[in-house]
Design a protein around this motif. Structure first.
Motif, mmCIF file in Angstrom:
data_model
loop_
_atom_site.group_PDB
_atom_site.id
_atom_site.type_symbol
_atom_site.label_atom_id
_atom_site.label_comp_id
_atom_site.label_asym_id
_atom_site.label_seq_id
_atom_site.Cartn_x
_atom_site.Cartn_y
_atom_site.Cartn_z
ATOM 1 N N ARG A 267 6.246 8.074 -1.210
ATOM 2 C CA ARG A 267 5.347 8.422 -2.312
ATOM 3 C C ARG A 267 3.885 8.451 -1.881
ATOM 4 O O ARG A 267 3.013 8.801 -2.682
ATOM 5 C CB ARG A 267 5.518 7.414 -3.457
ATOM 6 N N GLY A 268 3.599 8.071 -0.653
ATOM 7 C CA GLY A 268 2.222 8.057 -0.183
ATOM 8 C C GLY A 268 1.440 6.848 -0.632
ATOM 9 O O GLY A 268 0.210 6.836 -0.556
ATOM 10 N N GLU A 269 2.121 5.782 -1.078
ATOM 11 C CA GLU A 269 1.441 4.573 -1.526
ATOM 12 C C GLU A 269 1.067 3.671 -0.359
ATOM 13 O O GLU A 269 0.216 2.784 -0.499
ATOM 14 C CB GLU A 269 2.320 3.818 -2.526
ATOM 15 N N VAL A 270 1.732 3.832 0.777
ATOM 16 C CA VAL A 270 1.323 3.187 2.025
ATOM 17 C C VAL A 270 1.244 4.271 3.088
ATOM 18 O O VAL A 270 1.917 5.303 3.001
ATOM 19 C CB VAL A 270 2.289 2.062 2.467
ATOM 20 N N ASP A 271 0.396 4.052 4.089
ATOM 21 C CA ASP A 271 0.182 5.057 5.132
ATOM 22 C C ASP A 271 1.149 4.894 6.292
ATOM 23 O O ASP A 271 1.628 5.884 6.858
ATOM 24 C CB ASP A 271 -1.255 4.971 5.650
ATOM 25 N N VAL A 272 1.414 3.666 6.672
ATOM 26 C CA VAL A 272 2.371 3.343 7.731
ATOM 27 C C VAL A 272 3.163 2.128 7.266
ATOM 28 O O VAL A 272 2.744 1.405 6.359
ATOM 29 C CB VAL A 272 1.668 3.035 9.071
ATOM 30 N N ALA A 273 4.308 1.887 7.898
ATOM 31 C CA ALA A 273 5.124 0.750 7.492
ATOM 32 C C ALA A 273 5.955 0.250 8.665
ATOM 33 O O ALA A 273 6.334 1.035 9.543
ATOM 34 C CB ALA A 273 6.041 1.124 6.324
ATOM 35 N N VAL A 274 6.217 -1.048 8.675
ATOM 36 C CA VAL A 274 7.156 -1.633 9.633
ATOM 37 C C VAL A 274 8.466 -1.878 8.894
ATOM 38 O O VAL A 274 8.524 -2.662 7.957
ATOM 39 C CB VAL A 274 6.617 -2.945 10.229
#
Length: 304
Positions: free
Chosen positions: A152-159
């Motif tokens: 959804r574009g609520e975070v830019d990157v994720a682990v």
């Protein structure tokens, strides 16, 4: 006098030269001096101001006064012009900061304690030392929630675990983790824990992100986990295990570095878990996010 345009067209249809000129007219008290400062003819400034008055249906200059003075309506236009100028200067300054990696924001998703406590803090700390103007925001949730936030574009990157090879995402392997058995230190148990070992005593099912992996591990032995307790917080799981009331299975990187009264045992068969730094390659990104991604990738591969 001509009826002014409607309110929906007010901001977008003000003559640009008049908007630029009026703050100078107010400051120097002369249309001629204003034109000279703007590098245009006096007639061009006068015509633009006249066009502004025609469109708004009001007078903005008190003509005949020396020095030239603005009406109340003219003062309002000056306030508007100065606010637009300030907003433009602020936007350009921020764009310049972003271009030079002096500003911006990176929203980082974490699928649980393994990333939040062991992996990301050190990377974020080193990145912030190099780029103190870039704000880092950390959001922790379970695997599927973080993956959905990434889409959804609520975070830019994720682990997150286990997305390698998924063509929807661009991923960098960031760590190798594994599930381990958690037991009280004074219990007499084998050096490795099997599914049958866990069936002989009360068991705590973690309600964090590792639950699907724990259930999958049991299914490999054609065994259903004996779930006597369901607990989400790792500190609570460890407290119950320490008391000798039950055992559990947790991702090793999620454990604190020092565990009094509790020990971690390998599983048989092993249960490895890979963690990936992930982003959507099709998502528009700013230079701060690109800088963080490149920094993390460089740091990860330097450690190999």
């Amino acid at each position: 006098m001509t009826k002014p345009d409607g309110p929906n067209n007010f901001a977008t249809r003000l003559p640009e030269l008049a908007v630029r000129a009026l703050p100078l007219v107010q400051a120097v008290g002369s249309v001629t001096k204003t034109a000279h400062r703007l590098g245009v003819s006096q007639s061009a400034v006068s015509q633009s101001i006249a066009e502004l008055e025609k469109r708004l249906g009001v007078k903005v200059l008190r003509r005949g006064a020396q020095p030239v003075q603005l009406t109340d309506e003219g003062d309002l236009i000056v306030q508007y012009a100065l606010s637009v100028q300030a907003a433009e200067e602020n936007a350009l300054a921020r764009i310049n900061d972003l271009r030079q990696n002096k500003g911006g924001r990176v929203r980082i998703g974490s699928s649980g304690p393994s990333a939040s406590t062991r992996l990301l803090p050190d990377v974020m700390k080193r990145f912030s030392r190099l780029y103190p103007g870039i704000a880092l925001e950390l959001r922790e949730a379970q695997d599927q929630e973080i993956i959905a936030a990434l889409r959804r574009g609520e975070v830019d990157v994720a682990v997150v675990p286990g997305l390698d090879g998924d063509e929807e995402f661009e991923s960098i392997p960031i760590a190798c983790d594994r599930l381990v058995g958690i037991v009280a230190r004074d219990m007499e148990l084998p050096s490795q824990m099997t599914a049958e070992d866990f069936q002989r005593q009360p068991f705590i099912m973690t309600k964090g992100g590792s639950e699907p992996l724990v259930r999958k591990w049991f299914s490999r032995s054609d065994t259903e986990p004996r779930v006597d307790h369901s607990i989400q917080q790792i500190t609570s799981i460890l407290a119950v295990v320490r008391s000798g009331l039950a055992c559990s299975i947790i991702a090793e990187l999620a454990l604190p570095e020092h565990m009094e009264g509790v020990m971690a045992l390998p599983l048989d068969p092993p249960a490895p878990r890979s963690l990936f730094l992930t982003r959507l390659p099709t998502t528009p990104t700013n230079s701060a996010v690109t800088r963080f991604w490149d920094f993390a990738e460089n740091e990860i591969y330097q450690e190999e």
